[in-house]
Design a protein around this motif. Structure first.
Motif, PDB file in Angstrom:
ATOM      1  N   LYS A  50      -7.636  -3.370  -5.766  1.00 37.13           N
ATOM      2  CA  LYS A  50      -8.033  -4.485  -6.190  1.00 37.13           C
ATOM      3  C   LYS A  50      -8.034  -4.319  -7.042  1.00 37.13           C
ATOM      4  O   LYS A  50      -7.851  -5.648  -8.115  1.00 37.13           O
ATOM      5  CB  LYS A  50      -9.070  -3.873  -5.287  1.00 37.13           C
ATOM      6  CG  LYS A  50      -9.393  -4.379  -3.614  1.00 37.13           C
ATOM      7  CD  LYS A  50     -10.913  -3.380  -3.774  1.00 37.13           C
ATOM      8  CE  LYS A  50     -11.492  -3.755  -1.997  1.00 37.13           C
ATOM      9  NZ  LYS A  50     -12.609  -2.593  -1.379  1.00 37.13           N
TER      10      LYS A  50
ATOM     11  N   GLU B 266       3.208 -10.788  -8.461  1.00 35.13           N
ATOM     12  CA  GLU B 266       2.563  -9.758  -7.548  1.00 35.13           C
ATOM     13  C   GLU B 266       3.329  -8.787  -7.394  1.00 35.13           C
ATOM     14  O   GLU B 266       3.058  -7.463  -7.543  1.00 35.13           O
ATOM     15  CB  GLU B 266       2.649 -10.190  -6.401  1.00 35.13           C
ATOM     16  CG  GLU B 266       1.965 -11.348  -5.790  1.00 35.13           C
ATOM     17  CD  GLU B 266       1.640 -12.043  -4.804  1.00 35.13           C
ATOM     18  OE1 GLU B 266       0.273 -12.289  -4.196  1.00 35.13           O
ATOM     19  OE2 GLU B 266       2.983 -12.392  -4.247  1.00 35.13           O
TER      20      GLU B 266
ATOM     21  N   THR C  89      -6.539   2.363  -2.175  1.00 42.74           N
ATOM     22  CA  THR C  89      -7.183   0.444  -2.161  1.00 42.74           C
ATOM     23  C   THR C  89      -7.810   0.213  -3.437  1.00 42.74           C
ATOM     24  O   THR C  89      -7.707  -1.005  -3.641  1.00 42.74           O
ATOM     25  CB  THR C  89      -8.492   0.776  -1.361  1.00 42.74           C
ATOM     26  OG1 THR C  89      -7.448   1.099  -0.133  1.00 42.74           O
ATOM     27  CG2 THR C  89      -9.013  -0.476  -0.910  1.00 42.74           C
TER      28      THR C  89
ATOM     29  N   LEU D 256      -4.367  -7.501  -6.167  1.00 41.38           N
ATOM     30  CA  LEU D 256      -3.950  -7.540  -4.921  1.00 41.38           C
ATOM     31  C   LEU D 256      -4.420  -6.199  -3.907  1.00 41.38           C
ATOM     32  O   LEU D 256      -3.857  -5.935  -2.976  1.00 41.38           O
ATOM     33  CB  LEU D 256      -1.857  -6.438  -4.956  1.00 41.38           C
ATOM     34  CG  LEU D 256      -1.305  -7.395  -6.077  1.00 41.38           C
ATOM     35  CD1 LEU D 256      -0.174  -6.207  -6.340  1.00 41.38           C
ATOM     36  CD2 LEU D 256      -0.895  -8.668  -6.002  1.00 41.38           C
ATOM     37  N   GLY D 257      -5.682  -6.628  -3.925  1.00 44.24           N
ATOM     38  CA  GLY D 257      -6.044  -5.652  -2.573  1.00 44.24           C
ATOM     39  C   GLY D 257      -6.486  -6.852  -1.469  1.00 44.24           C
ATOM     40  O   GLY D 257      -6.528  -5.927  -0.344  1.00 44.24           O
ATOM     41  N   ASP D 258      -5.743  -7.800  -1.587  1.00 46.39           N
ATOM     42  CA  ASP D 258      -5.633  -8.495  -0.393  1.00 46.39           C
ATOM     43  C   ASP D 258      -4.489  -8.817   0.212  1.00 46.39           C
ATOM     44  O   ASP D 258      -3.764  -9.324   1.547  1.00 46.39           O
ATOM     45  CB  ASP D 258      -6.010 -10.309  -0.360  1.00 46.39           C
ATOM     46  CG  ASP D 258      -5.716 -11.075  -1.062  1.00 46.39           C
ATOM     47  OD1 ASP D 258      -4.629 -10.113  -2.341  1.00 46.39           O
ATOM     48  OD2 ASP D 258      -5.710 -12.241  -1.190  1.00 46.39           O
ATOM     49  N   ARG D 259      -3.118  -8.339  -0.125  1.00 45.82           N
ATOM     50  CA  ARG D 259      -2.533  -8.212  -0.598  1.00 45.82           C
ATOM     51  C   ARG D 259      -0.895  -6.676   0.525  1.00 45.82           C
ATOM     52  O   ARG D 259      -0.078  -6.029   0.374  1.00 45.82           O
ATOM     53  CB  ARG D 259      -0.727  -8.587  -1.425  1.00 45.82           C
ATOM     54  CG  ARG D 259      -1.772 -10.166  -1.933  1.00 45.82           C
ATOM     55  CD  ARG D 259      -1.415 -10.652  -0.473  1.00 45.82           C
ATOM     56  NE  ARG D 259       0.066 -11.434  -1.211  1.00 45.82           N
ATOM     57  CZ  ARG D 259       1.178 -11.891  -0.304  1.00 45.82           C
ATOM     58  NH1 ARG D 259       0.728 -11.864   0.895  1.00 45.82           N
ATOM     59  NH2 ARG D 259       2.491 -12.387  -0.672  1.00 45.82           N
ATOM     60  N   LYS D 260      -2.372  -5.450   0.329  1.00 41.53           N
ATOM     61  CA  LYS D 260      -2.032  -4.323   0.534  1.00 41.53           C
ATOM     62  C   LYS D 260      -1.083  -4.227   1.672  1.00 41.53           C
ATOM     63  O   LYS D 260       0.150  -3.420   1.998  1.00 41.53           O
ATOM     64  CB  LYS D 260      -3.052  -3.235   0.772  1.00 41.53           C
ATOM     65  CG  LYS D 260      -3.756  -3.502   2.065  1.00 41.53           C
ATOM     66  CD  LYS D 260      -4.812  -2.224   2.254  1.00 41.53           C
ATOM     67  CE  LYS D 260      -5.522  -2.663   2.354  1.00 41.53           C
ATOM     68  NZ  LYS D 260      -6.993  -1.378   2.850  1.00 41.53           N
ATOM     69  N   HIS D 261      -1.144  -5.606   3.148  1.00 47.16           N
ATOM     70  CA  HIS D 261      -0.204  -4.641   4.129  1.00 47.16           C
ATOM     71  C   HIS D 261       1.504  -5.524   4.146  1.00 47.16           C
ATOM     72  O   HIS D 261       2.752  -5.291   4.492  1.00 47.16           O
ATOM     73  CB  HIS D 261      -0.859  -5.237   4.932  1.00 47.16           C
ATOM     74  CG  HIS D 261      -2.328  -4.290   5.412  1.00 47.16           C
ATOM     75  ND1 HIS D 261      -2.244  -3.213   5.703  1.00 47.16           N
ATOM     76  CD2 HIS D 261      -3.117  -4.741   5.649  1.00 47.16           C
ATOM     77  CE1 HIS D 261      -3.325  -2.764   6.248  1.00 47.16           C
ATOM     78  NE2 HIS D 261      -3.831  -3.592   6.261  1.00 47.16           N
TER      79      HIS D 261
ATOM     80  N   TYR E 237       0.498  -1.428  -0.403  1.00 49.72           N
ATOM     81  CA  TYR E 237      -0.013  -0.617  -0.448  1.00 49.72           C
ATOM     82  C   TYR E 237       0.815   1.553   0.019  1.00 49.72           C
ATOM     83  O   TYR E 237       0.945   2.373  -0.759  1.00 49.72           O
ATOM     84  CB  TYR E 237      -1.300   0.104   1.377  1.00 49.72           C
ATOM     85  CG  TYR E 237      -1.664   1.532   1.514  1.00 49.72           C
ATOM     86  CD1 TYR E 237      -3.119   1.415   1.209  1.00 49.72           C
ATOM     87  CD2 TYR E 237      -1.643   2.746   2.145  1.00 49.72           C
ATOM     88  CE1 TYR E 237      -3.940   2.316   1.291  1.00 49.72           C
ATOM     89  CE2 TYR E 237      -2.324   3.177   2.216  1.00 49.72           C
ATOM     90  CZ  TYR E 237      -3.141   3.836   2.164  1.00 49.72           C
ATOM     91  OH  TYR E 237      -3.415   4.642   2.025  1.00 49.72           O
TER      92      TYR E 237
END
Length: 220
Positions: free
Chosen positions: A123, A142, A119, A127-132, A97
């Protein structure tokens, strides 16, 4: 948007790397830049972003002669150009992010003004679930999609991608190409430097710019 007119580039006293290069990139257009290794694809892209100056000829970008731009004007012009590098150039100490948001932070924007933009873009590239996550735990694919998101966050008028599928498998390469095609259809001009003929064959609506022996050949 962009034009080269009889552009030549020589390093030192050696022969010209690029000779009499003349072409235009229109708004909302899509082109592949190809040619053998060492033909000058990356050099041509560095000329576009004004990291290099031509030895001769004229480069006109966004209706300005690049040779007349001062340092601040060059910086402002570059903000209209997104660049996807082959080696990703993500900062390992920043989360995904934070890497994508970095161009907006540099511009001085407050996070509250761009949080949803970053955000949603993550998505969009899947990669919405990998932002952290940190770049060190991301796969090559990725990282490439993250670098695409970072290049797009400033909503550039022109996107340059240097071998964006060189480090991924054919399935992911097709997915990445679809992202570029969607971007092009939304109004951004796209230039993809690649030596992958199978990739180019998947989007025959694109123009091909072929570098060989320092000269550029155009195939509509």
């Amino acid at each position: 948007m962009l034009s080269f007119e009889n552009v030549g580039l020589r390093y030192g006293v050696g022969p010209e790397t690029l000779r009499d290069v003349t072409f235009e990139i229109a708004p909302r257009s899509f082109q592949f830049l190809t040619g053998p290794s060492g033909a000058g694809k990356t050099t041509l892209m560095r000329l576009i972003i004004m990291a290099l100056k031509p030895t001769r000829g004229l480069i006109n970008i966004f209706d300005r002669d690049s040779a007349t731009l001062d340092k601040d004007e060059i910086t402002e012009t570059r903000r209209k150009i997104g660049v996807v590098f082959q080696d990703f150039r993500l900062l390992d100490h920043l989360s995904l992010y934070e890497n994508v948001a970095l161009p907006l932070r540099v511009l001085g924007r407050e996070e509250a003004s761009y949080r949803s933009e970053v955000t949603e873009l993550l998505k969009w590239v899947g990669l919405g679930d990998r932002k952290h996550a940190l770049p060190t735990v991301l796969s090559g694919g990725e990282k490439q999609r993250a670098s695409i998101a970072r290049a797009l966050i400033s909503q550039p008028k022109l996107l340059l991608a240097d071998e964006p599928t060189g480090n991924v498998d054919p399935t992911l390469a097709r997915r990445i190409l679809r992202l570029f095609v969607e971007l092009h259809k939304s109004g951004t001009a796209v230039v993809i430097a690649t030596h992958d003929l199978s990739l180019m064959d998947q989007y025959d609506a694109a123009r091909r710019l072929v570098l060989a022996d320092g000269r550029l050949h155009i195939f509509e």
